[in-house]
Design a protein around this motif. Structure first.
Motif, PDB file in Angstrom:
ATOM      1  N   GLY A 159      50.074  17.508 -12.085  1.00  0.00           N
ATOM      2  CA  GLY A 159      50.637  17.980 -13.451  1.00  0.00           C
ATOM      3  C   GLY A 159      52.061  18.748 -13.374  1.00  0.00           C
ATOM      4  O   GLY A 159      52.241  19.373 -12.591  1.00  0.00           O
ATOM      5  N   THR A 160      52.513  18.758 -14.695  1.00  0.00           N
ATOM      6  CA  THR A 160      53.596  19.791 -14.718  1.00  0.00           C
ATOM      7  C   THR A 160      53.434  21.346 -15.527  1.00  0.00           C
ATOM      8  O   THR A 160      54.279  22.125 -15.605  1.00  0.00           O
ATOM      9  N   SER A 161      52.209  21.267 -16.000  1.00  0.00           N
ATOM     10  CA  SER A 161      51.771  22.544 -16.739  1.00  0.00           C
ATOM     11  C   SER A 161      50.269  22.836 -16.273  1.00  0.00           C
ATOM     12  O   SER A 161      49.768  21.565 -16.307  1.00  0.00           O
ATOM     13  N   TYR A 180      49.121  21.591 -10.411  1.00  0.00           N
ATOM     14  CA  TYR A 180      50.363  21.273 -11.107  1.00  0.00           C
ATOM     15  C   TYR A 180      51.695  22.023 -10.313  1.00  0.00           C
ATOM     16  O   TYR A 180      51.599  23.157  -9.527  1.00  0.00           O
TER      17      TYR A 180
END
Length: 384
Positions: A159-161, A180
């Motif tokens: 994920g990105t966060s 992430y």
């Protein structure tokens, strides 16, 4: 190690494509063989800044990134529901998939998932989960079995966060293979003289900048409403194009804020950094989980600009902009609190200096391009 970034479009316009591009370029610069496979329409052209076409066939354009990187743009028939319809992607991947040790798929992109499924690829698959499919519910109804297969097939899901992948309803049963990697960018570099020229157009005013497609989930209608609670010492500049332009123009007139809100339209790439440099603060007023991260926030932070963003449930936006450090977070669809946050940052010099320094520090700590490449390489080294 030979890696393929798989999915989305060319030319580079959206956040997902930008991440794919930056990963491909960053890995190639480190001497790691990395290609990017995406789709383009017959009417699309190679960007002038990417004029390094090395091969053209009936099926694909190949762009060179030097000795270690390529961008392969296969032909698409049309764009439908946010994805390209490209039988050529299936054919290309079936022929070439076995060359790669890792295929790094970027989601959501049903065409990329279908191409991978049809390819018969037996190697390592990593899945970059940029966002859930939210708006195309009809598409999701048919795509969900393929999405479930892709989740099972991937050895790691990135994920990105931490917030987004932790709370996505589609990933609840696979949290053991979720990690992430924050999106990282090169710092935005503006020309001080050009930034001063922009400020000179609005003498004595504090410039509040916002940027994005003029679509409902960006919440620009809320920002325009907030302008009624700001005095004439403020100037709101909104950059971007989109289907809501006429509606937003009507709203500006109806609210009588023509003197303090301006829609800039398309800002040429060479001018965009100067608007970041000219502004006093940056606002991201998005109001739906479709906004999963908000790259524009870290672009502003890289210039030392405080950010005001929204606390969207289950989104990573308010994680990117740490409340009380790099700026302030407010409830979505709340013009009163949005205006208050703008004034709290811009009207107090001590506050402003604190948030400005905090924005730069948070960018350097979490969101540089170097850190993104380092962390991706770390994930690639983790075999299941």
């Amino acid at each position: 190690m030979k890696i393929l970034q798989l999915g989305k479009f060319y030319p580079i316009r959206g956040g997902v494509e930008k991440v794919m591009w930056d990963l491909t370029v960053g890995l190639a610069e480190r001497g790691i063989q990395c290609d990017m496979l995406c789709a383009m329409l017959p009417t699309d052209k190679v960007d002038e800044e990417h004029m390094f076409l090395v091969q053209e066939s009936q099926e694909a354009l190949t762009l060179s990134l030097g000795p270690y990187g390529r961008v392969i743009c296969v032909r698409a028939l049309r764009k439908q529901s946010g994805t390209m319809l490209s039988p050529a992607m299936i054919r290309w991947l079936r022929r070439h998939a076995s060359q790669y040790e890792i295929i790094h798929v970027h989601h959501p992109d049903p065409m990329a998932a279908l191409a991978l499924w049809c390819s018969g690829y037996k190697g390592r698959v990593l899945l970059h989960w940029h966002s859930d499919i939210l708006r195309q519910r009809f598409l999701l109804f048919f795509y969900r079995p393929m999405q479930s297969w892709l989740i099972r097939r991937a050895e790691r899901i990135i994920g990105t966060s931490p917030v987004y992948v932790r709370e996505s309803p589609f990933l609840q049963r696979v949290q053991d293979k979720v990690t992430y990697v924050p999106i990282g960018i090169q710092p935005v570099i503006y020309i001080p003289r050009k930034a001063v020229e922009i400020r000179a157009r609005y003498p004595g005013r504090k410039i509040v900048f916002a940027l994005g497609r003029l679509v409902p989930y960006k919440g620009f209608q809320v920002l325009i409403n907030a302008a009624t609670r700001l005095g004439p010492e403020y100037q709101i500049l909104i950059g971007g194009t989109g289907p809501m332009r006429e509606a937003l123009e009507r709203q500006i007139v109806e609210l009588g804020v023509q003197d303090r809100v301006q829609l800039l339209g398309f800002i040429p790439p060479e001018d965009l950094p100067n608007y970041f440099g000219a502004c006093h603060a940056f606002v991201m007023s998005s109001n739906q989980k479709t906004e999963a991260f908000g790259i524009v926030q870290i672009e502003a932070m890289s210039c030392g600009k405080p950010v005001i963003s929204t606390r969207i449930s289950h989104s990573g936006v308010s994680w990117v902009n740490q409340d009380g450090v790099s700026g302030l977070n407010v409830p979505p669809d709340d013009p009163k609190n949005l205006a208050f946050a703008i004034k709290r940052i811009c009207d107090d010099k001590q506050n402003y200096r604190k948030f400005s320094a905090g924005a730069m520090q948070r960018y350097e700590e979490f969101f540089t391009s170097r850190q993104m490449i380092d962390k991706i390489l770390n994930v690639y080294g983790q075999k299941a």
